[in-house]
Design a protein around this motif. Sequence first.
Motif, PDB file in Angstrom:
ATOM      1  N   GLY A 146       1.211  -2.004   1.085  1.00 24.13           N
ATOM      2  CA  GLY A 146       0.128  -2.219   2.047  1.00 24.13           C
ATOM      3  C   GLY A 146      -1.235  -2.289   1.393  1.00 24.13           C
ATOM      4  O   GLY A 146      -1.376  -2.298   0.173  1.00 24.13           O
ATOM      5  N   THR A 147      -2.248  -2.298   2.230  1.00 29.00           N
ATOM      6  CA  THR A 147      -3.631  -2.417   1.786  1.00 29.00           C
ATOM      7  C   THR A 147      -4.134  -1.113   1.170  1.00 29.00           C
ATOM      8  O   THR A 147      -4.026  -0.064   1.802  1.00 29.00           O
ATOM      9  N   PRO A 148      -4.687  -1.181  -0.051  1.00 31.14           N
ATOM     10  CA  PRO A 148      -5.233   0.028  -0.669  1.00 31.14           C
ATOM     11  C   PRO A 148      -6.664   0.270  -0.184  1.00 31.14           C
ATOM     12  O   PRO A 148      -7.601  -0.373  -0.627  1.00 31.14           O
ATOM     13  N   ALA A 149      -6.832   1.154   0.784  1.00 28.15           N
ATOM     14  CA  ALA A 149      -8.152   1.428   1.337  1.00 28.15           C
ATOM     15  C   ALA A 149      -8.201   2.853   1.873  1.00 28.15           C
ATOM     16  O   ALA A 149      -7.180   3.378   2.330  1.00 28.15           O
TER      17      ALA A 149
ATOM     18  N   PRO B 104     -12.405  -6.489  -5.556  1.00 27.14           N
ATOM     19  CA  PRO B 104     -11.246  -7.276  -5.132  1.00 27.14           C
ATOM     20  C   PRO B 104      -9.980  -6.428  -5.296  1.00 27.14           C
ATOM     21  O   PRO B 104      -9.919  -5.569  -6.178  1.00 27.14           O
ATOM     22  N   VAL B 105      -8.988  -6.668  -4.448  1.00 30.61           N
ATOM     23  CA  VAL B 105      -7.713  -5.950  -4.564  1.00 30.61           C
ATOM     24  C   VAL B 105      -6.974  -6.514  -5.774  1.00 30.61           C
ATOM     25  O   VAL B 105      -6.837  -7.724  -5.925  1.00 30.61           O
ATOM     26  N   ARG B 106      -6.533  -5.637  -6.639  1.00 31.74           N
ATOM     27  CA  ARG B 106      -5.792  -6.035  -7.835  1.00 31.74           C
ATOM     28  C   ARG B 106      -4.314  -5.774  -7.603  1.00 31.74           C
ATOM     29  O   ARG B 106      -3.915  -4.695  -7.165  1.00 31.74           O
ATOM     30  N   ARG B 107      -3.491  -6.757  -7.870  1.00 36.12           N
ATOM     31  CA  ARG B 107      -2.021  -6.641  -7.740  1.00 36.12           C
ATOM     32  C   ARG B 107      -1.447  -6.500  -9.137  1.00 36.12           C
ATOM     33  O   ARG B 107      -1.663  -7.345  -9.995  1.00 36.12           O
ATOM     34  N   ILE B 108      -0.709  -5.417  -9.344  1.00 32.92           N
ATOM     35  CA  ILE B 108      -0.158  -5.093 -10.666  1.00 32.92           C
ATOM     36  C   ILE B 108       1.362  -5.009 -10.543  1.00 32.92           C
ATOM     37  O   ILE B 108       1.870  -4.360  -9.627  1.00 32.92           O
TER      38      ILE B 108
ATOM     39  N   SER C  18      -9.208   3.875   4.568  1.00 33.89           N
ATOM     40  CA  SER C  18      -8.844   3.891   5.989  1.00 33.89           C
ATOM     41  C   SER C  18      -7.348   3.682   6.214  1.00 33.89           C
ATOM     42  O   SER C  18      -6.889   3.705   7.351  1.00 33.89           O
ATOM     43  N   ASN C  19      -6.561   3.492   5.156  1.00 32.92           N
ATOM     44  CA  ASN C  19      -5.140   3.194   5.313  1.00 32.92           C
ATOM     45  C   ASN C  19      -4.244   4.289   4.720  1.00 32.92           C
ATOM     46  O   ASN C  19      -3.164   4.011   4.231  1.00 32.92           O
ATOM     47  N   THR C  20      -4.670   5.532   4.800  1.00 33.62           N
ATOM     48  CA  THR C  20      -3.826   6.597   4.263  1.00 33.62           C
ATOM     49  C   THR C  20      -2.520   6.712   5.055  1.00 33.62           C
ATOM     50  O   THR C  20      -1.490   7.055   4.492  1.00 33.62           O
ATOM     51  N   ALA C  21      -2.551   6.397   6.337  1.00 31.92           N
ATOM     52  CA  ALA C  21      -1.319   6.418   7.132  1.00 31.92           C
ATOM     53  C   ALA C  21      -0.360   5.326   6.661  1.00 31.92           C
ATOM     54  O   ALA C  21       0.853   5.441   6.820  1.00 31.92           O
ATOM     55  N   GLY C  22      -0.902   4.267   6.056  1.00 32.07           N
ATOM     56  CA  GLY C  22      -0.093   3.175   5.535  1.00 32.07           C
ATOM     57  C   GLY C  22       0.290   3.345   4.077  1.00 32.07           C
ATOM     58  O   GLY C  22       0.778   2.417   3.446  1.00 32.07           O
ATOM     59  N   GLY C  23       0.046   4.536   3.529  1.00 31.11           N
ATOM     60  CA  GLY C  23       0.475   4.815   2.164  1.00 31.11           C
ATOM     61  C   GLY C  23      -0.602   4.757   1.105  1.00 31.11           C
ATOM     62  O   GLY C  23      -0.324   5.000  -0.068  1.00 31.11           O
ATOM     63  N   ALA C  24      -1.837   4.430   1.464  1.00 32.43           N
ATOM     64  CA  ALA C  24      -2.907   4.385   0.463  1.00 32.43           C
ATOM     65  C   ALA C  24      -3.201   5.790  -0.045  1.00 32.43           C
ATOM     66  O   ALA C  24      -3.284   6.733   0.739  1.00 32.43           O
ATOM     67  N   GLN C  25      -3.345   5.900  -1.358  1.00 34.10           N
ATOM     68  CA  GLN C  25      -3.601   7.190  -1.998  1.00 34.10           C
ATOM     69  C   GLN C  25      -4.834   7.100  -2.878  1.00 34.10           C
ATOM     70  O   GLN C  25      -5.068   6.079  -3.513  1.00 34.10           O
ATOM     71  N   LEU C  26      -5.590   8.186  -2.932  1.00 30.35           N
ATOM     72  CA  LEU C  26      -6.729   8.267  -3.828  1.00 30.35           C
ATOM     73  C   LEU C  26      -6.201   8.529  -5.230  1.00 30.35           C
ATOM     74  O   LEU C  26      -5.447   9.472  -5.457  1.00 30.35           O
ATOM     75  N   TYR C  27      -6.591   7.695  -6.177  1.00 31.15           N
ATOM     76  CA  TYR C  27      -6.128   7.826  -7.560  1.00 31.15           C
ATOM     77  C   TYR C  27      -6.785   9.036  -8.214  1.00 31.15           C
ATOM     78  O   TYR C  27      -8.004   9.210  -8.147  1.00 31.15           O
TER      79      TYR C  27
ATOM     80  N   ALA D 151     -17.017   5.305  -8.645  1.00 33.73           N
ATOM     81  CA  ALA D 151     -16.176   4.609  -7.663  1.00 33.73           C
ATOM     82  C   ALA D 151     -14.866   5.367  -7.499  1.00 33.73           C
ATOM     83  O   ALA D 151     -14.371   5.999  -8.435  1.00 33.73           O
ATOM     84  N   GLN D 152     -14.318   5.322  -6.298  1.00 37.97           N
ATOM     85  CA  GLN D 152     -13.015   5.909  -6.030  1.00 37.97           C
ATOM     86  C   GLN D 152     -11.992   4.791  -5.976  1.00 37.97           C
ATOM     87  O   GLN D 152     -12.240   3.745  -5.377  1.00 37.97           O
ATOM     88  N   ILE D 153     -10.853   5.010  -6.605  1.00 39.91           N
ATOM     89  CA  ILE D 153      -9.785   4.019  -6.623  1.00 39.91           C
ATOM     90  C   ILE D 153      -8.711   4.449  -5.630  1.00 39.91           C
ATOM     91  O   ILE D 153      -8.247   5.589  -5.661  1.00 39.91           O
ATOM     92  N   TYR D 154      -8.366   3.533  -4.738  1.00 43.36           N
ATOM     93  CA  TYR D 154      -7.242   3.748  -3.828  1.00 43.36           C
ATOM     94  C   TYR D 154      -6.143   2.771  -4.205  1.00 43.36           C
ATOM     95  O   TYR D 154      -6.420   1.631  -4.580  1.00 43.36           O
ATOM     96  N   TYR D 155      -4.896   3.227  -4.095  1.00 43.66           N
ATOM     97  CA  TYR D 155      -3.779   2.372  -4.470  1.00 43.66           C
ATOM     98  C   TYR D 155      -2.608   2.566  -3.515  1.00 43.66           C
ATOM     99  O   TYR D 155      -2.501   3.591  -2.841  1.00 43.66           O
ATOM    100  N   THR D 156      -1.769   1.554  -3.467  1.00 50.09           N
ATOM    101  CA  THR D 156      -0.509   1.623  -2.723  1.00 50.09           C
ATOM    102  C   THR D 156       0.597   1.161  -3.654  1.00 50.09           C
ATOM    103  O   THR D 156       0.376   0.371  -4.572  1.00 50.09           O
TER     104      THR D 156
END
Length: 94
Positions: free
Chosen positions: A48-51, A87-91, A53-62, A29-34
């Motif tokens: 923003g949303t970690p996905a 599920p999206v995890r909030r840390i 498709s949301n790299t323009a919104g700051g999502a990064q591949l871990y 699995a690939q982890i994306y995070y914001t």
Amino acid sequence: KRLQTSRCAVIASSQTGADLTLTCDTTDAQIYYTVGAQDLAGNWLEPGTPAPSNTAGGAQLYAAAFAVATGQIVRAAAFHVNYNQSPVRRIIAA
């Protein structure tokens, strides 16, 4: 074909000093995070949303542990072509 009843495992996190590590028990699995930023008053903002498709919104591949500040908010999710996203995890960094 995606297995509609299968979902990636929930993201696990650990923090050593200022470094945050993210893991997922779903193989390959690939982890994306914001990561949230601070406003002018010093309050941490919700990221923003970690996905993929949301790299323009700051999502990064871990790829490796990264530095966080106390109170900073990180959102992360796992993705795999054969499963539904986790599920999206909030840390909140310690």
